[in-house]
Structure formats: C-alpha cells, structure tokens
Design an enzyme around this catalytic site. Sequence first.
Site, PDB file in Angstrom:
ATOM      1  N   LYS A 164     -78.545 -64.789  71.542  1.00 37.61           N
ATOM      2  CA  LYS A 164     -77.472 -64.705  70.537  1.00 37.61           C
ATOM      3  C   LYS A 164     -76.511 -63.573  70.899  1.00 37.61           C
ATOM      4  O   LYS A 164     -75.289 -63.728  70.836  1.00 37.61           O
ATOM      5  CB  LYS A 164     -78.079 -64.477  69.145  1.00 37.61           C
ATOM      6  CG  LYS A 164     -78.730 -65.726  68.583  1.00 37.61           C
ATOM      7  CD  LYS A 164     -79.632 -65.449  67.397  1.00 37.61           C
ATOM      8  CE  LYS A 164     -80.347 -66.750  66.981  1.00 37.61           C
ATOM      9  NZ  LYS A 164     -81.458 -66.576  66.090  1.00 37.61           N
ATOM     10  N   GLN A 203     -83.972 -62.618  61.984  1.00 35.26           N
ATOM     11  CA  GLN A 203     -84.715 -63.537  62.850  1.00 35.26           C
ATOM     12  C   GLN A 203     -86.092 -63.826  62.260  1.00 35.26           C
ATOM     13  O   GLN A 203     -86.822 -62.913  61.877  1.00 35.26           O
ATOM     14  CB  GLN A 203     -84.843 -62.911  64.255  1.00 35.26           C
ATOM     15  CG  GLN A 203     -85.450 -63.823  65.300  1.00 35.26           C
ATOM     16  CD  GLN A 203     -84.569 -65.022  65.643  1.00 35.26           C
ATOM     17  OE1 GLN A 203     -83.341 -64.969  65.571  1.00 35.26           O
ATOM     18  NE2 GLN A 203     -85.198 -66.127  66.005  1.00 35.26           N
ATOM     19  N   ASP A 214     -76.948 -68.140  58.651  1.00 30.30           N
ATOM     20  CA  ASP A 214     -78.029 -69.124  58.794  1.00 30.30           C
ATOM     21  C   ASP A 214     -77.870 -70.259  57.779  1.00 30.30           C
ATOM     22  O   ASP A 214     -78.487 -71.316  57.923  1.00 30.30           O
ATOM     23  CB  ASP A 214     -79.392 -68.453  58.525  1.00 30.30           C
ATOM     24  CG  ASP A 214     -80.172 -68.181  59.810  1.00 30.30           C
ATOM     25  OD1 ASP A 214     -79.996 -68.949  60.776  1.00 30.30           O
ATOM     26  OD2 ASP A 214     -80.951 -67.211  59.825  1.00 30.30           O
TER      27      ASP A 214
HETATM   28  N1  GUN Z   1     -86.165 -68.563  64.159  1.00 32.54           N
HETATM   29  C1  GUN Z   1     -86.176 -69.810  64.726  1.00 32.54           C
HETATM   30  N2  GUN Z   1     -85.096 -70.516  64.328  1.00 32.54           N
HETATM   31  C2  GUN Z   1     -84.398 -69.715  63.501  1.00 32.54           C
HETATM   32  C3  GUN Z   1     -83.165 -69.878  62.783  1.00 32.54           C
HETATM   33  O1  GUN Z   1     -82.496 -70.930  62.821  1.00 32.54           O
HETATM   34  N3  GUN Z   1     -82.770 -68.809  62.043  1.00 32.54           N
HETATM   35  C4  GUN Z   1     -83.490 -67.659  61.989  1.00 32.54           C
HETATM   36  N4  GUN Z   1     -83.025 -66.680  61.225  1.00 32.54           N
HETATM   37  N5  GUN Z   1     -84.615 -67.470  62.639  1.00 32.54           N
HETATM   38  C5  GUN Z   1     -85.062 -68.491  63.399  1.00 32.54           C
END
Ligand code: GUN
Length: 289
Positions: free
Chosen positions: A54, A98, A123
Amino acid sequence: MSAKILYGKEFAAKIKESARVEVDDLKNKFGVTPGLAVIIVGENPASQVYVRNKHKTCEELGIKSEVIAMPETSTKEDLLSKIDELNAAADIHGILVQLPLPDAIKSHSEEILNRIDPLKDVDGFHPVNVGKLVTGSPALVPCTPAGCLEMLDLAGIEIDGKRAVIIGRSNIVGKPMLHLLMARHATVTVCHSHTKNLADVTREAEILVAAMGKPKFVTADMIRQGAVVVDVGINRIAPKKLVGDVDFDAAVEVASAITPVPGGVGLLTVAMLMKNVVKATKLQLKVKT
Ligand code: GUN
C-alpha cells in the site's frame, strides 16, 4: 471454448493511472496532496507485506503515505487515541487499520474501526458507509468488491439486467457486492453455507462471484455455459501455492471470462484503495466525486 482470462494487472494499471490523474488534479486545483495513514499492530508477516505494498503504491501515485507501526502489546485505548489523532489531522484524508488485529484486542475490532471518521474510512467498513451503500448515496465502498465492479466495467461486461449470483455473504465482499450489482440493475442472489441445491442456483448465473473462502469449491458443473466468473478467494493450500474458490482449469472451459488466482482481483484491491483515498479527499474538500 476457452474463456477470456481477466488478468488483474492490466485493470489495476488502468485504475491506478486514473487515480494518478485525479491526485495531480487535486494538487494543481486545490493545492491538496491526498494522504493515507495505515495502522499496523504487531508483526503479522502477511499484513506487513500488504502494508508495504500500500505504501509503495501511494508513493508511485504521489499520495502521501504514513505507516504507523504499533507494538503487539497495544491496547484498545492506544488505538482509539491514535485514530482520534488521525481523524483530526488535516493532511490525512484516509485511515486504514490493517486486519487482523492481534488476538488480545481482536474482539474490539468493530469498536476500533467504528472510531474512524466515516469521511476518512477508505476501507468502507464504517456503518455510515455501509448504510450509504445500501441506500445508494455516494459512499466509500470496500475496495475488493468495488475493484471487481470496476474490472467488469473496464472489460466491457454488461451488468444491467444480468442474473448475478454471489457465493459468500461476508461484510467485506459478499454483502457489498450484492448492493453494488443491484445498484447496477442486475438481478442478484446471494448463496451461503446453508443454501440448498447450491449448484442449481449458481448454474443460473450469467455473472458468478465466488467469495466464500473454500479452495477450488466451484467446479465446472456449477457454472453456466458462457458465464463471467469472478474469483475473489485466496486460499493458501501449500507454503507457496495459492488457489481461488474456483477450480480454474475446469472452469476456464465453461466460462466466457474468468479471473485467475493469483493474478486476478487481488491486484485490484490496492488500486481501488488509491481511488478511495482520492474519493475521501474530494468528499472532505466537498468537491464532486
Ligand atoms: N486485511 C486483509 N484485507 C483487508 C482489507 O481489505 N482491509 C483491512 N483493513 N485489512 C485487511
């Protein structure tokens, strides 16, 4: 007949390019650089890879990226106060915690995520954004299902009037996918672990979305001839072997288009996150999205 394979890489490149143009626009027209803060708690290796990815993608597109690594021993209160600080930070437009959180605070995940300002909730997990998605107001939408929709559009696959079936009713994929497809005038059925005669339902699908997290669960006999198959599953069946929820080798002979795993919709999630950071920035600036 062998299906067209929808590779995530080429769609992700297009989505990121359009985000880059919007980032430049925000800088030039408003003097604002979109900013994303990602909170990672503990040392989960898979999460560390996702977070690095990211961060790297933000840098590629000119988005300010702040990674906040918090110790495994962090308390719920530590996280809530960090989120309060980021909610108030003028240079941060998107906040992402996360997941999964460490076991000691996992049970507080919902309370922690709900502390994020809905306008910064890139998200799309906050109940305010979930509600807006359901009622059809402009909202920040979870990145994976939003990426699937974007891919179908970029691939020129018609949604309006189509019979769509989703397998899986998770908050992150199945449920948002239902609302996104319904808003685009598909007739949508959601199947799950209690669905009777599942194959009879999936065989009706012109668009079949597999998102239940069971390796190679969808077999060729469950797919209608010529269906578009979107495989959202990522299942690790050996240390270096990932497979989707669809038996790809068999399905490719029945479908008209199909996403592979790996290399399919997984790559769209980060690209859509970048679009969501741009969208969140515009929402906060009250610029049309
Ligand atoms: N961990 C795995 N997929 C995701 C996601 O789409 N968002 C977040 N915040 N954590 C994740």
